[in-house]
Motif scaffolding. Structure first.
Motif, mmCIF file in Angstrom:
data_model
loop_
_atom_site.group_PDB
_atom_site.id
_atom_site.type_symbol
_atom_site.label_atom_id
_atom_site.label_comp_id
_atom_site.label_asym_id
_atom_site.label_seq_id
_atom_site.Cartn_x
_atom_site.Cartn_y
_atom_site.Cartn_z
ATOM 1 N N GLU A 43 -5.897 5.801 4.782
ATOM 2 C CA GLU A 43 -4.304 4.192 4.772
ATOM 3 C C GLU A 43 -4.692 3.449 4.897
ATOM 4 O OE1 GLU A 43 -2.935 7.066 7.427
ATOM 5 O OE2 GLU A 43 -1.916 4.879 8.913
ATOM 6 N N VAL A 90 -4.483 1.635 1.320
ATOM 7 C CA VAL A 90 -3.314 1.438 0.668
ATOM 8 C C VAL A 90 -2.705 0.155 1.540
ATOM 9 C CG1 VAL A 90 -0.937 2.483 1.379
ATOM 10 C CG2 VAL A 90 -2.983 4.059 0.256
ATOM 11 N N ARG A 91 -2.507 -0.070 2.647
ATOM 12 C CA ARG A 91 -2.438 -1.135 3.377
ATOM 13 C C ARG A 91 -3.189 -2.477 2.496
ATOM 14 N NH1 ARG A 91 1.422 0.674 7.705
ATOM 15 N NH2 ARG A 91 1.111 2.712 8.189
ATOM 16 N N LEU A 92 -3.923 -2.548 2.523
ATOM 17 C CA LEU A 92 -5.141 -2.746 2.353
ATOM 18 C C LEU A 92 -4.822 -4.028 0.620
ATOM 19 C CD1 LEU A 92 -8.405 -3.139 3.432
ATOM 20 C CD2 LEU A 92 -7.126 -4.302 4.558
ATOM 21 N N ALA A 93 -4.960 -2.929 0.289
ATOM 22 C CA ALA A 93 -4.114 -2.593 -1.348
ATOM 23 C C ALA A 93 -2.474 -3.310 -1.446
ATOM 24 C CB ALA A 93 -4.299 -1.322 -1.955
ATOM 25 N N ILE A 94 -1.574 -2.978 -0.968
ATOM 26 C CA ILE A 94 -0.298 -3.487 -1.004
ATOM 27 C C ILE A 94 -0.600 -5.042 0.183
ATOM 28 C CG2 ILE A 94 1.246 -1.566 -1.507
ATOM 29 C CD1 ILE A 94 1.438 -1.493 1.051
ATOM 30 N N GLY A 95 -1.185 -5.563 0.781
ATOM 31 C CA GLY A 95 -1.206 -7.126 0.938
ATOM 32 C C GLY A 95 -0.924 -7.050 2.076
ATOM 33 N N ALA A 96 -1.637 -6.104 3.181
ATOM 34 C CA ALA A 96 -2.127 -6.452 4.372
ATOM 35 C C ALA A 96 -3.248 -7.528 4.184
ATOM 36 C CB ALA A 96 -1.843 -5.077 5.469
ATOM 37 N N PRO A 153 -10.883 -3.042 -0.369
ATOM 38 C CA PRO A 153 -9.017 -2.004 -0.603
ATOM 39 C C PRO A 153 -9.223 -0.968 -1.080
ATOM 40 C CG PRO A 153 -9.046 -4.638 -0.846
ATOM 41 C CD PRO A 153 -10.216 -4.207 -1.001
ATOM 42 N N ILE A 154 -10.506 -1.309 -2.561
ATOM 43 C CA ILE A 154 -10.518 0.103 -2.976
ATOM 44 C C ILE A 154 -12.202 1.081 -2.597
ATOM 45 C CG2 ILE A 154 -12.845 -0.847 -4.296
ATOM 46 C CD1 ILE A 154 -9.699 1.001 -6.096
ATOM 47 N N LEU A 177 -9.541 2.731 -0.288
ATOM 48 C CA LEU A 177 -9.314 4.158 -0.969
ATOM 49 C C LEU A 177 -10.132 5.189 -1.389
ATOM 50 C CD1 LEU A 177 -6.853 1.429 -3.192
ATOM 51 C CD2 LEU A 177 -6.223 3.426 -1.292
#
Ligand SMILES: Nc1ncnc2c1ncn2[C@@H]1O[C@H](COP(=O)(O)OP(=O)(O)OP(=O)(O)O)[C@@H](O)[C@H]1O
Ligand SMILES: [Mg+2]
Lengths: 401, 245
Positions: free
Chosen positions: A308, A311-317, A394-395, A398
């Motif tokens: 989770e 995901v948050r890091l990947a979309i810019g958190a 992030p990857i 994930l």
């Protein structure tokens, strides 16, 4: 900004309802267990301390014979009024001395019977044993000297014989003897040993000896020592005096015993100390169990949380935003659990103390300890796995398995 | 909270949007070492629609992850709008993702137990879009991918194709400058796939969104103006003769 983080955290709590519930539950168990255990322990201690104060820590009592193996076979000489007089005359620092004899007897008023214990004593007994007159009066000097059949009754006897009616100046029968009620004692309730202290009738010692027991023996002598004076010294002097009066040779053992109530109270205090320690141990274990529960839930959900976070890091958190979210979540859950735990713990220990008839003593320090410890576990195990995840690429977060 | 390159970028508008300079990516160490990328040179200009093809394991996803700043190269440089991403901090890269990127993952990566619309709202949340506007944009994005009516469903209540479309809606809801799509039609039937491709093509054409898309299918790649083929961690061919050329 902070509101935003708070809102995200709250929606996360709702989304992970089960996990949130279990975390809160773990904290509730830990906090309330500690509060309940410590409240009961402290209540019991307070109760015993109060009882000891009632008992009078400056009180000695004398009776004939020795308790213990191999001593009960020979019948010891009974105590007499002359012993009481000798003690009053020779021993220093005594506040009051009260001789006392007692027996079980049925008392009768109208058509009501009640079996109780009859105590023959003097008005000093009230001082030594810390009794107060509720209504009516104590014995007069002349009543004591002439051995008049008058009595002062305890609350229980009054209730059983008279109900709501005023017993003062009424006549009752003690066995076959008629007796006028002159006073009623203020209620003391149950003793620490569970016996009803109000189930008594007092009459002058002279009356008791002449009309009831038919001999001049005295069962016990109670004494109170002046404030500040040593009960040990008084006890030694009394022993010396009685040995002399009873002509006991130096190599022989006492054929009487002197009890110091302080010893009794010390023993009782020791018992509650053990109890408190035991309860504390149980509380510590519950706290630990609650903590391990929280730890498990948090660690089991690490994989899910790590993805989770990915995901948050990947979309810019940013790392910081993710951390704040998890920190707020952990703090909210832990505090909520802590508060519910305190409410639950306090209310159930209130009920329990009422049930056990012990004082309700809250220890803010224990509450604070329990609250801090449990919430700290919640925050640490909620926050640190999240921090670890938020520091990954992030990857990698994930792909976490 | 501004993205660091936005100012420096002003004097650099002629630079390609994306540029790989001898990028390598090595997974593992020692005997287990796996060279996923072996020195890739690549540049993509603003407004391009690029399809990336190649056999399984050739390094396509690895390349996409680096393009999306989800991973960092072992060696070489990756320039985004002329800025060397290797010099950016983690937070700056996060802001770059937030500001410019939309990513469609090979395996959706939706949040479980979270409704479709909330999943789509997620990137807007970090952009501090007000709540009502967030819901509006998310519903619009879901409508665009043909999921209106399913916004309350959680991923577990959606088919693979529907989940894929939620993931697409999430990637486009911010109208990013760069859309990175790792097999966006991998789980869709041909008809749906073509619809999605039409959609992506319209984003590229009408909104000027630069798109880099991995696909295994020629039909899908045909939508792109340029086809890059990977083989063994290297660019095997770069065909600029597509319809946009
Ligand atoms: N995290 C990782 N750790 C180790 N090796 C990896 C990792 N990710 C990818 N690889 C390896 O790197 C190589 C390239 O993988 P990549 O995922 O980029 O392939 P791909 O072209 O996307 O394949 P596909 O078409 O099957 O998705 C593969 O050989 C893979 O085994
Ligand atoms: Mg791949």
């Amino acid at each position: 900004m902070y509101l935003q983080t708070l809102l995200i955290a709250l929606s996360e709590i709702r989304r992970n309802a089960m996990r949130s519930f279990l975390t809160i539950l773990g904290i509730i168990i830990g906090v309330s267990a500690v509060i309940i255990m410590s409240t009961i322990g402290q209540g019991a201690t307070a109760k015993v301390t109060a009882d000891i104060a009632k008992l009078g820590s400056n009180m000695l009592s004398i009776r004939t014979g020795q308790r213990g193996p191999g001593r009960s076979s020979e019948v010891a000489r009974p105590l007499e009024l002359s012993d009481v007089e000798a003690i009053e005359r020779d021993i220093e620092n005594l506040e009051a001395v009260a001789p006392m004899s007692s027996t079980g007897l049925t008392v009768v008023y109208g058509n009501v019977n009640w079996a109780t214990s009859i105590i023959g004593t003097t008005d000093k007994y009230l001082d030594v044993r810390d009794w107060e007159i509720d209504s009516g009066r104590a014995f007069t000097q002349s009543e004591m000297r002439t051995g008049k059949m008058v009595c002062i009754m305890g609350g229980t006897v009054r209730k059983e014989l008279f109900g709501g009616q005023d017993p003062v100046n009424e006549k009752i029968r003690l066995g076959r003897q008629s007796c006028k009620v002159v006073g009623v004692l203020k209620s003391k309730g149950l003793s620490s040993f569970g016996s009803d202290q109000d189930d008594i009738v007092m009459i002058p010692l002279q009356a008791f000896q002449r009309r009831i027991s038919g001999n001049r023996d005295i069962g016990r002598i109670y004494l109170s020592v002046n404030e500040g004076a040593s009960t040990d010294t008084a006890r030694e002097e009394i022993s010396r005096l009685l040995r002399e009066r009873r002509k006991i040779r130096p190599k022989d053992a006492d054929d009487f015993s002197v009890f110091d109530m302080k010893e009794v109270s010390d023993t009782m205090a020791g018992t509650t100390e053990v109890l408190t320690t035991l309860l504390s141990a149980v509380a510590a274990v519950s706290l630990l169990v609650g903590g391990i529960g929280i730890m498990n839930i948090m660690l089991v959900s690490v994989t899910e949380r790590t993805r989770e976070i990915g995901v948050r890091l990947a979309i810019g958190a940013r790392e910081y935003e993710v951390l704040m979210q998890f920190l707020v979540e952990a703090v909210v859950l832990s505090t909520l659990g802590g508060i519910i735990g305190i409410l639950f713990g306090v209310s159930s220990s209130f009920g329990l103390t009422k049930l056990l008839k012990i004082p309700f003593v809250l220890d803010p320090f224990m509450i604070a300890i329990a609250f801090i410890f449990s919430t700290a576990i919640g925050v640490i195990f909620g926050f640190f796995p999240a921090r670890k995840a938020a520091r990954l690429n992030p990857i990698d977060a994930l792909r976490h398995e | 909270m501004s993205v660091p390159m936005s100012n420096r970028n002003k004097g650099n508008s002629t630079a390609p949007l994306l540029e790989f300079q001898a990028v390598t990516k090595v997974y593992g160490m020692g005997l287990a070492e796996m060279k996923a990328l072996r020195g890739v040179d690549l540049s993509v200009n603003e407004g391009e629609f690029v399809a990336v093809m190649g056999p399984s394991g050739s390094g396509k996803s690895t390349c996409m992850n680096i393009l999306g700043c989800l991973d960092i190269p072992t060696d070489g440089n990756y320039l985004f709008k002329g800025v060397e991403t290797g010099t950016l901090s983690r937070d700056q890269r996060a802001l770059l993702r937030r500001q410019y990127l939309g990513f469609i993952f090979q395996g959706y990566n939706l949040l479980g137990r979270t409704s479709a619309v909330e999943n789509v709202e997620l990137p807007l949340l970090y952009r501090r879009t007000p709540a009502h506007r967030r819901r509006e944009l998310a519903m619009e994005a879901l409508r665009t991918v043909g999921l209106d009516g399913l916004e309350k469903h959680s991923p577990a209540e959606l088919s693979g194709g529907q989940q894929q479309r939620v993931a697409i809606a999430r990637a486009i809801v911010t109208k990013p400058s760069l859309l990175l799509a790792d097999e966006p039609t991998g789980n869709l039937d041909t008809e749906r796939s073509l619809e999605i491709m039409d959609l992506l093509a319209s984003f590229n054409r009408d909104l000027g969104i630069t798109i880099v898309m991995v696909t295994h299918e020629r039909d899908m790649a045909a939508y792109a103006g340029r086809i890059i083929k990977f083989k063994d961690g290297l660019v095997a061919s770069d065909d600029n003769s597509g319809r946009n050329a």
